[in-house]
Design a protein around this motif. Sequence first.
Motif, PDB file in Angstrom:
ATOM      1  N   PHE A 124       0.829  -1.202   0.000  1.00  0.00           N
ATOM      2  CA  PHE A 124       0.000   0.000   0.000  1.00  0.00           C
ATOM      3  C   PHE A 124       0.868   1.259   0.000  1.00  0.00           C
ATOM      4  CE2 PHE A 124      -2.442   3.357   2.063  1.00  0.00           C
ATOM      5  CZ  PHE A 124      -3.597   3.364   1.296  1.00  0.00           C
ATOM      6  N   ILE A 125       1.901   1.275   0.825  1.00  0.00           N
ATOM      7  CA  ILE A 125       2.800   2.435   0.899  1.00  0.00           C
ATOM      8  C   ILE A 125       3.492   2.654  -0.444  1.00  0.00           C
ATOM      9  CG2 ILE A 125       4.954   3.288   1.927  1.00  0.00           C
ATOM     10  CD1 ILE A 125       3.973   2.025   4.593  1.00  0.00           C
ATOM     11  N   ILE A 126       3.969   1.593  -1.068  1.00  0.00           N
ATOM     12  CA  ILE A 126       4.647   1.711  -2.365  1.00  0.00           C
ATOM     13  C   ILE A 126       3.690   2.247  -3.422  1.00  0.00           C
ATOM     14  CG2 ILE A 126       5.673   0.379  -4.261  1.00  0.00           C
ATOM     15  CD1 ILE A 126       6.981  -1.387  -2.055  1.00  0.00           C
ATOM     16  N   ALA A 127       2.476   1.711  -3.475  1.00  0.00           N
ATOM     17  CA  ALA A 127       1.487   2.173  -4.455  1.00  0.00           C
ATOM     18  C   ALA A 127       1.145   3.643  -4.227  1.00  0.00           C
ATOM     19  CB  ALA A 127       0.225   1.319  -4.385  1.00  0.00           C
ATOM     20  N   ASP A 128       1.004   4.027  -2.968  1.00  0.00           N
ATOM     21  CA  ASP A 128       0.694   5.423  -2.633  1.00  0.00           C
ATOM     22  C   ASP A 128       1.841   6.340  -3.041  1.00  0.00           C
ATOM     23  OD1 ASP A 128      -1.146   7.328  -1.400  1.00  0.00           O
ATOM     24  OD2 ASP A 128       0.386   7.514   0.175  1.00  0.00           O
ATOM     25  N   GLN A 129       3.068   5.919  -2.811  1.00  0.00           N
ATOM     26  CA  GLN A 129       4.226   6.734  -3.194  1.00  0.00           C
ATOM     27  C   GLN A 129       4.333   6.863  -4.709  1.00  0.00           C
ATOM     28  OE1 GLN A 129       7.474   4.814  -1.126  1.00  0.00           O
ATOM     29  NE2 GLN A 129       7.175   6.054   0.706  1.00  0.00           N
ATOM     30  N   LYS A 130       4.048   5.778  -5.439  1.00  0.00           N
ATOM     31  CA  LYS A 130       4.071   5.838  -6.908  1.00  0.00           C
ATOM     32  C   LYS A 130       3.038   6.827  -7.431  1.00  0.00           C
ATOM     33  CE  LYS A 130       5.894   1.279  -8.053  1.00  0.00           C
ATOM     34  NZ  LYS A 130       5.612  -0.028  -8.675  1.00  0.00           N
ATOM     35  N   GLN A 131       1.867   6.820  -6.802  1.00  0.00           N
ATOM     36  CA  GLN A 131       0.815   7.749  -7.220  1.00  0.00           C
ATOM     37  C   GLN A 131       1.238   9.189  -6.952  1.00  0.00           C
ATOM     38  OE1 GLN A 131      -2.911   7.305  -5.161  1.00  0.00           O
ATOM     39  NE2 GLN A 131      -4.021   8.557  -6.638  1.00  0.00           N
ATOM     40  N   THR A 132       1.838   9.439  -5.807  1.00  0.00           N
ATOM     41  CA  THR A 132       2.314  10.786  -5.478  1.00  0.00           C
ATOM     42  C   THR A 132       3.379  11.239  -6.465  1.00  0.00           C
ATOM     43  OG1 THR A 132       1.826  10.451  -3.132  1.00  0.00           O
ATOM     44  CG2 THR A 132       3.404  12.200  -3.673  1.00  0.00           C
ATOM     45  N   ILE A 133       4.314  10.368  -6.798  1.00  0.00           N
ATOM     46  CA  ILE A 133       5.372  10.698  -7.761  1.00  0.00           C
ATOM     47  C   ILE A 133       4.775  11.016  -9.115  1.00  0.00           C
ATOM     48  CG2 ILE A 133       7.312   9.714  -9.070  1.00  0.00           C
ATOM     49  CD1 ILE A 133       8.048   8.224  -6.402  1.00  0.00           C
ATOM     50  N   SER A 134       3.816  10.211  -9.547  1.00  0.00           N
ATOM     51  CA  SER A 134       3.158  10.442 -10.836  1.00  0.00           C
ATOM     52  C   SER A 134       2.450  11.790 -10.857  1.00  0.00           C
ATOM     53  CB  SER A 134       2.166   9.310 -11.103  1.00  0.00           C
ATOM     54  OG  SER A 134       1.476   9.522 -12.302  1.00  0.00           O
ATOM     55  N   GLN A 135       1.755  12.134  -9.778  1.00  0.00           N
ATOM     56  CA  GLN A 135       1.073  13.426  -9.698  1.00  0.00           C
ATOM     57  C   GLN A 135       2.071  14.578  -9.727  1.00  0.00           C
ATOM     58  OE1 GLN A 135      -1.183  12.916  -6.093  1.00  0.00           O
ATOM     59  NE2 GLN A 135      -2.917  11.964  -7.135  1.00  0.00           N
TER      60      GLN A 135
END
Length: 142
Positions: A124-135
């Motif tokens: 979950f943390i990795i997916a959330d960080q990937k989304q933040t980076i993409s944004q």
Amino acid sequence: MKTVKHLLDTKQVRIISVSENISVLEALQVMTDKNVSAVLVMENDQLSGIFTERDYARKLILQGKSSKDTLIKEAMTPNPITIKLSDTIDYCMGLMTEKHIRHLPIVENGEVKGMVSIGDVVKFIIADQKQTISQLESYISG
């Protein structure tokens, strides 16, 4: 802050449980069939414990006990540490690290809602960080 509820919304919730009065061998079979490393121990829809592969190793194998002749209630961890849907993911990670545990049952108003593992939290943390980076990348390039 992301919460346990946010994490549960991203995964299929399965409550895998066994009764206190089955043998450890039967519980291990359930764990194998469901491909999990821990099961909740429940009686009358109430959480009474958790049984993990670590419990098996420490409380049976190292003690020379038989998994066929030992009941889960003798090998489980009673009254496990639980979390609520409103708890943050950071809180869960800290709790798991501090207490050296890999599974946290989710209990809300006395009702079991599921369980999260350290693997669930890390994914979950990795997916959330990937989304933040993409944004952030979209914002910078956009």
